[in-house]
Write a protein that holds these residues in place. Structure first.
Motif, PDB file in Angstrom:
ATOM      1  N   UNK A 105       0.849  -1.175   0.000  1.00 13.40           N
ATOM      2  CA  UNK A 105       0.000   0.000   0.000  1.00 13.40           C
ATOM      3  C   UNK A 105       0.895   1.239   0.000  1.00 13.40           C
ATOM      4  N   UNK A 106       0.618   2.152  -0.914  1.00 15.65           N
ATOM      5  CA  UNK A 106       1.448   3.350  -1.054  1.00 15.65           C
ATOM      6  C   UNK A 106       0.836   4.516  -0.284  1.00 15.65           C
ATOM      7  N   UNK A 107       1.658   5.133   0.558  1.00 14.20           N
ATOM      8  CA  UNK A 107       1.224   6.267   1.383  1.00 14.20           C
ATOM      9  C   UNK A 107       2.136   7.456   1.067  1.00 14.20           C
ATOM     10  N   UNK A 120      -5.041   8.183   2.129  1.00 10.57           N
ATOM     11  CA  UNK A 120      -6.188   8.529   2.965  1.00 10.57           C
ATOM     12  C   UNK A 120      -6.686   7.329   3.749  1.00 10.57           C
ATOM     13  N   UNK A 121      -6.736   6.160   3.090  1.00  6.83           N
ATOM     14  CA  UNK A 121      -7.226   4.953   3.754  1.00  6.83           C
ATOM     15  C   UNK A 121      -6.353   4.605   4.955  1.00  6.83           C
ATOM     16  N   UNK A 127      -5.498   4.815  10.978  1.00  6.24           N
ATOM     17  CA  UNK A 127      -4.743   5.262  12.150  1.00  6.24           C
ATOM     18  C   UNK A 127      -5.603   6.084  13.100  1.00  6.24           C
ATOM     19  N   UNK A 128      -6.760   6.521  12.622  1.00 10.58           N
ATOM     20  CA  UNK A 128      -7.617   7.361  13.440  1.00 10.58           C
ATOM     21  C   UNK A 128      -7.434   8.842  13.197  1.00 10.58           C
ATOM     22  N   UNK A 159       1.325  15.588   2.804  1.00  2.00           N
ATOM     23  CA  UNK A 159       0.876  14.286   2.314  1.00  2.00           C
ATOM     24  C   UNK A 159       0.302  14.468   0.908  1.00  2.00           C
ATOM     25  N   UNK A 160       0.116  13.355   0.226  1.00  3.41           N
ATOM     26  CA  UNK A 160      -0.501  13.380  -1.105  1.00  3.41           C
ATOM     27  C   UNK A 160      -1.864  12.717  -1.027  1.00  3.41           C
TER      28      UNK A 160
END
Length: 410
Positions: free
Chosen positions: A72-74, A387-388, A393-394, A409-410
């Motif tokens: 998963x890309x963050x 976003x997911x 993480x809350x 962030x992107x």
């Protein structure tokens, strides 16, 4: 598929192939791998549009798919205070921090082991580097063509002296992919150690150490003799040595088969019969192990001549029942349709992100559990899961919007 790493979470701050491919292996095994990418640049390898004159489709870029499948890309800018704080928050829920950033970059970004462990003392800190975490080259970067292939000894081992120079590494990410398996194995051992003792270790694998390990038997012998004893022969000029059943032979259609009958004694008659040379098994020059070895220079040309009479397909069928060891010499496209590769599930399919509907085929990592082949998903598009993951993480939506507005962030 048995997911032996299910429940394990990896926080990956790495680029290119060597270290990310280790994350890909762990994802194959069921780990949740969070790939941290810069919000505008992404992984530097995403910007590679051409490889040896081959134009890469950004949505079917195999140089990204191979090391990054299943992740998963963050998108987080860890160069900002806000982004770094998010990274620390993520680290609290992760089992492993995986990186290939140089020591100077880790210090500057405050992502070295002591920085990460302030927020998670139990995290395993795994480093991949070009030349190792000690010594005069500790701060130097490098790629596998130099650190693994050239410096580790492989280049000279495979290069006949007549060439006048060393051969290049065979294909992209060769040492990277091999070394990545060592990282994945080391992380697995570190997780097992933590489970048993509660101790979280630091772990290092380098391209140089991987390259030296690949040539270990040769290096061991060289050290014992006090010299480099091995010389590769030019194609078609392999010395018969003491075993004519060893070497590469050209077929009638210009292809090659490799014979590796390492201990020919028990296989003399069977090998000659399969080579259409049954009468040679009764020839006193070749009928015993000792005689065959002494007359290898006579036997080899007879094998070369016979093999050259027929195409590869003939020999594939003819040698199917031969007791001794042999294999066709294949190019990388041949490998993709090898029936043994297919039967064992060494290649698997993932969905495409380019909208074509045509799946992508990828090579599986070489480990299987409970006889089951690898199943995984494609590599993520850049920042696909930001976003997911943050919501998991809350992190409240208002904070996400504010972080986006700041470019953290992107």
């Amino acid at each position: 598929m048995t997911q032996v790493m299910k429940g394990v979470r990896i926080l990956e701050v790495a680029q290119f192939t060597f270290v990310p491919a280790a994350g890909g292996v762990l994802a194959d095994w069921g780990a949740d791998v969070l790939k941290i990418e810069h919000p505008t640049r992404g992984d530097a390898q995403r910007g590679l549009g051409v490889l040896q004159k081959i134009t890469l489709n950004e949505h079917r870029n195999m140089l990204m798919q191979h090391p990054n499948r299943g992740k998963r890309s963050v998108g987080i800018d860890i160069y900002t205070d806000e982004g770094r704080e998010l990274l620390y928050e993520l680290a609290k829920s992760c089992d492993v921090f995986l990186t290939n950033f140089l020591p100077s970059a880790r210090r500057k970004l405050k992502i070295d082991v002591e920085d990460i462990r302030k927020h998670n003392p139990r995290i395993i800190y795994a480093r991949g580097s070009a030349f190792g975490d000690k010594g005069p080259d500790r701060e130097r970067g490098g790629f596998d063509a130099s650190a693994f292939w050239a410096r580790g000894g492989s280049a000279m081992l495979v290069s006949p002296p007549e060439l006048g120079g060393p051969l290049q590494q065979p294909g992209p990410a060769y040492g990277d992919t091999i070394g990545a398996m060592f990282i994945a194995g080391g992380i697995s051992a570190a997780l097992f150690h933590r489970e048993r003792t509660g101790e979280a270790v630091e772990m290092d694998v380098s391209l140089l150490s991987s390259g030296v390990w690949a040539t270990a038997c040769s290096v061991d012998i060289a050290m014992d003799l006090g010299m480099a004893p091995f010389k590769s022969a030019m194609p078609g000029q392999e010395a018969a040595g003491t075993n004519p059943f060893m070497g590469v032979f050209r077929t009638a259609d210009g292809k090659y088969l490799s014979m590796t009958v390492l201990t020919p004694g028990p296989y003399i008659r069977d090998t000659f019969e399969h080579m259409n040379l049954a009468e040679l098994a009764d020839d006193p020059r070749f009928s015993t192990d000792k005689a065959l070895m002494e007359n290898a220079a006579v036997a080899r040309p007879l094998l070369v001549e016979e093999i050259a009479k027929h195409p590869m397909q003939y020999w594939t069928e003819r040698l199917a029942t031969m007791q001794g060891q042999w294999a066709p010499v294949q190019d990388v496209f041949d490998v993709s349709s090898d029936p043994q590769v297919t039967a064992n599930g060494f290649i698997f399919e993932v969905e495409s992100a380019d909208g074509s509907g045509r799946p992508m085929r990828l090579v599986a990592n070489p480990v299987q559990f409970d006889h089951e082949p690898v199943q995984n998903t494609r590599a993520p598009e850049a920042w696909e899961h930001t976003e997911l993951v943050l919501m998991e993480m809350g992190v409240e939506w208002e904070r996400i919007e504010a972080l986006k507005a700041k470019g953290a962030i992107a």
